[in-house]
Write a protein that holds these residues in place. Structure first.
Motif, PDB file in Angstrom:
ATOM      1  N   TRP A 397      28.918  43.648  34.297  1.00 52.23           N
ATOM      2  CA  TRP A 397      30.069  43.477  35.192  1.00 52.23           C
ATOM      3  C   TRP A 397      29.992  42.140  35.914  1.00 52.23           C
ATOM      4  CZ3 TRP A 397      34.536  45.595  35.052  1.00 52.23           C
ATOM      5  CH2 TRP A 397      34.720  46.924  34.677  1.00 52.23           C
ATOM      6  N   ARG A 398      28.773  41.733  36.290  1.00 50.30           N
ATOM      7  CA  ARG A 398      28.610  40.463  36.995  1.00 50.30           C
ATOM      8  C   ARG A 398      29.061  39.293  36.122  1.00 50.30           C
ATOM      9  NH1 ARG A 398      28.977  40.149  41.671  1.00 50.30           N
ATOM     10  NH2 ARG A 398      30.560  38.658  41.028  1.00 50.30           N
ATOM     11  N   LEU A 401      32.926  39.317  36.020  1.00 52.21           N
ATOM     12  CA  LEU A 401      33.511  38.888  37.291  1.00 52.21           C
ATOM     13  C   LEU A 401      33.366  37.385  37.484  1.00 52.21           C
ATOM     14  CD1 LEU A 401      32.276  41.860  39.482  1.00 52.21           C
ATOM     15  CD2 LEU A 401      34.674  41.203  39.182  1.00 52.21           C
ATOM     16  N   ASP A 402      32.175  36.863  37.196  1.00 53.89           N
ATOM     17  CA  ASP A 402      31.937  35.420  37.383  1.00 53.89           C
ATOM     18  C   ASP A 402      32.771  34.583  36.430  1.00 53.89           C
ATOM     19  OD1 ASP A 402      30.163  36.050  39.376  1.00 53.89           O
ATOM     20  OD2 ASP A 402      28.354  35.740  38.171  1.00 53.89           O
ATOM     21  N   ALA A 429      29.160  47.125  46.749  1.00 61.44           N
ATOM     22  CA  ALA A 429      29.650  45.749  46.872  1.00 61.44           C
ATOM     23  C   ALA A 429      30.269  45.277  45.561  1.00 61.44           C
ATOM     24  CB  ALA A 429      28.502  44.832  47.287  1.00 61.44           C
ATOM     25  N   LEU A 430      29.611  45.618  44.440  1.00 63.15           N
ATOM     26  CA  LEU A 430      30.152  45.254  43.132  1.00 63.15           C
ATOM     27  C   LEU A 430      31.464  45.995  42.865  1.00 63.15           C
ATOM     28  CD1 LEU A 430      29.695  43.767  40.412  1.00 63.15           C
ATOM     29  CD2 LEU A 430      28.390  45.769  39.657  1.00 63.15           C
ATOM     30  N   ASN A 432      33.590  47.042  45.000  1.00 59.06           N
ATOM     31  CA  ASN A 432      34.665  46.491  45.834  1.00 59.06           C
ATOM     32  C   ASN A 432      35.234  45.205  45.247  1.00 59.06           C
ATOM     33  OD1 ASN A 432      34.764  48.534  47.707  1.00 59.06           O
ATOM     34  ND2 ASN A 432      33.376  47.545  49.158  1.00 59.06           N
ATOM     35  N   GLU A 433      34.414  44.414  44.562  1.00 61.55           N
ATOM     36  CA  GLU A 433      34.945  43.219  43.883  1.00 61.55           C
ATOM     37  C   GLU A 433      35.938  43.617  42.801  1.00 61.55           C
ATOM     38  OE1 GLU A 433      32.467  39.813  42.859  1.00 61.55           O
ATOM     39  OE2 GLU A 433      30.757  40.892  43.717  1.00 61.55           O
ATOM     40  N   ILE A 434      35.585  44.663  42.040  1.00 61.38           N
ATOM     41  CA  ILE A 434      36.474  45.114  40.967  1.00 61.38           C
ATOM     42  C   ILE A 434      37.752  45.703  41.551  1.00 61.38           C
ATOM     43  CG2 ILE A 434      36.677  46.669  38.990  1.00 61.38           C
ATOM     44  CD1 ILE A 434      33.569  46.522  38.783  1.00 61.38           C
ATOM     45  N   THR A 436      39.149  45.011  44.367  1.00 62.96           N
ATOM     46  CA  THR A 436      39.962  43.936  44.936  1.00 62.96           C
ATOM     47  C   THR A 436      40.772  43.227  43.855  1.00 62.96           C
ATOM     48  OG1 THR A 436      38.385  43.593  46.748  1.00 62.96           O
ATOM     49  CG2 THR A 436      39.870  41.779  46.234  1.00 62.96           C
ATOM     50  N   LEU A 437      40.172  43.042  42.668  1.00 65.80           N
ATOM     51  CA  LEU A 437      40.906  42.408  41.565  1.00 65.80           C
ATOM     52  C   LEU A 437      42.173  43.186  41.222  1.00 65.80           C
ATOM     53  CD1 LEU A 437      38.250  41.280  38.920  1.00 65.80           C
ATOM     54  CD2 LEU A 437      39.762  39.835  40.273  1.00 65.80           C
ATOM     55  N   PRO A 442      39.317  48.950  49.145  1.00 70.26           N
ATOM     56  CA  PRO A 442      37.869  48.943  48.938  1.00 70.26           C
ATOM     57  C   PRO A 442      37.200  50.177  49.543  1.00 70.26           C
ATOM     58  CG  PRO A 442      38.438  47.481  50.738  1.00 70.26           C
ATOM     59  CD  PRO A 442      39.741  47.979  50.163  1.00 70.26           C
TER      60      PRO A 442
END
Length: 454
Positions: A397-398, A401-402, A429-430, A432-434, A436-437, A442
């Motif tokens: 996933w990282r 995302l990057d 935290a990970l 929440n990044e997804i 947010t996209l 969140p």
């Protein structure tokens, strides 16, 4: 009554956790996590009997310690809470993180890690969305005989009380469907109310199942069978010409009227498979997510003739809609690829990482799940344009995302975190990044408490 957000409510459990995981909690980044709900819990504790020579204390008994938290959950009307315990900066103290349910997350199963991320309002896995296919020409079996069924029931259940026409009409109005003739005949003889039976007798031996009262008859559509995304997305609906029953999650034509005594539902089927009959009797298992089995070709066949085993389903070889590539199953992604493939699961793999190129253009591939380190280039996932569900480890996933390569059409997503190694707080935290996209709320319901470790 205990309060969920009062550290004293958690103190007995914290002492037990610290005693059982002292080495883990003393290591850099060490943590202990679990999940507690009103009806069950997953807490990493061994059973520890009380010390000889003294009475048991609440700190000795994990059920009592967890019981305090369950009472607090009931008081708050909460469905459950996840928790993470870490060592605090002050000696002899721990920091407790309480993670409450989020509207953007389907709860995980026996884990404190985030469950499935819900990326679209009201989205359901494809098998849950599937409706029955029409079967032109479907007709009752030759064995269906309403008069014989009614006559036999009256002979065998002479003291039974039948439902009135008003009661039958009310049931049909509630269900939104006309009862099929055999089921209507059954309830005209025996309405199934518990108070009608003396000395705990019921018509099980005569009918062949635990008969529901007419007021409890229901339609077993897909909504009646709760299917979590992480399981539903990994299944596929497949009904071949050889099937008597359509292998669905549920159907508006499955009218449940009884139980086998073990939690499996007995229903009349008005949406049969290609080799089935209108009004056949089926059994809906309580442990599976998809499908039902044939009991008898008709209610007459079951009640009058005592047939309960259906008919054997011919074995037909066809490419699987759900493919598993791992060291024990399919040897490559090429071997899994075919136009009908819906689900690809890549498991434990001890060879070179795999390319997804063989499945780039498959029109029905909607689910991908991959084990850590199995993908040569995670960014190839962006070429799978029909994906609805994606489950990956944190590292993959990282990468997505990057690189800005998270697929845009997902309906749900899973983070395959290792229960012990990965801290749920990092996974949140990970997640929440997804979220947010996708413009989703969140995960924010985290309360931090601090207290003594022992």
């Amino acid at each position: 009554m205990p309060s969920l957000r009062d550290i004293t409510t958690w103190q007995p459990l914290l002492r037990l956790l610290h005693a059982a995981h002292a080495d883990t909690l003393s290591a850099p980044g060490g943590h202990v996590a679990g999940q507690i709900g009103p009806g069950g819990w997953s807490v990493p504790l061994p059973y520890r009997p009380p010390q000889p020579g003294r009475s048991a204390l609440i700190s000795d008994n994990q059920e009592d310690a967890i019981g305090l938290i369950v009472e607090a959950l009931k008081k708050d009307g909460s469905d459950g809470v996840s928790f993470v315990v870490e060592v605090a900066s002050a000696p002899g103290r721990v920091r407790l993180h309480l993670i409450e349910p989020s509207s953007s997350v389907e709860p995980g199963v026996a884990t404190a890690h985030p469950g499935t991320l819900l990326l679209a309002d009201g989205a359901l896995p494809e098998p849950v969305r599937r409706l029955p296919d029409p079967v032109p020409g479907a007709a009752p079996a030759a064995s269906a005989d309403v008069d014989l069924l009614r006559r036999t029931l009256r002979e065998r259940l002479q003291d039974a009380v039948g439902a009135s026409e008003e009661e039958l009409a009310a049931a049909e109005a509630r269900l939104g469907v006309t009862l099929p003739p055999e089921l209507r005949a059954l309830y005209q003889v025996v309405r199934g109310r518990y108070e009608d039976w003396d000395d705990l007798r019921d018509p099980y031996d005569t009918i062949g199942c635990e008969l529901f009262p007419l007021s409890e008859v229901y339609v077993a559509d897909a909504a009646s069978r709760e299917v979590l995304w992480q399981f539903g997305a990994m299944d596929a609906v497949e009904t071949g010409p050889e099937h008597a029953v359509q292998q669905l999650v549920g159907s508006p034509g499955w009218i449940v009227f009884g139980d086998n005594g073990g939690g499996d539902r007995i229903a009349v089927d008005l949406t049969p498979g290609p080799d089935g009959h209108l009004g056949q009797v089926i059994i809906i298992g309580h442990e599976g997510n998809i499908g039902a089995g044939l009991v008898a070709d008709s209610l007459t066949d079951m009640v009058v003739h005592g047939h309960f085993d259906g008919r054997p389903v011919p074995k037909v070889e066809r490419p699987p809609l759900v493919a598993y590539v791992n060291r024990a199953s399919l040897p490559s992604i090429e071997a899994a690829a075919h136009p009908g493939l819906e689900v690809l699961s890549i498991g434990v793999w001890e060879k070179e990482p795999l390319s997804l190129a063989p499945v780039f253009d498959l029109p029905r591939l909607r689910t991908l799940s991959a084990y850590p380190g199995t993908l040569a280039d995670p960014c190839e996932i962006s070429r799978l344009t029909h994906l609805e569900y994606l489950e990956l480890p944190p590292a993959e996933w990282r990468v997505l995302l990057d690189a800005g390569a998270v697929p845009t059409g997902l309906l749900a997503a899973g983070i395959d975190a290792h229960r012990q190694r990965d801290n749920p707080l990092h996974m949140i935290a990970l997640a929440n990044e997804i979220l947010t996209l996708y413009g989703r709320p969140p995960i924010t319901g985290i309360t931090v408490l601090e207290g003594a470790a022992f």
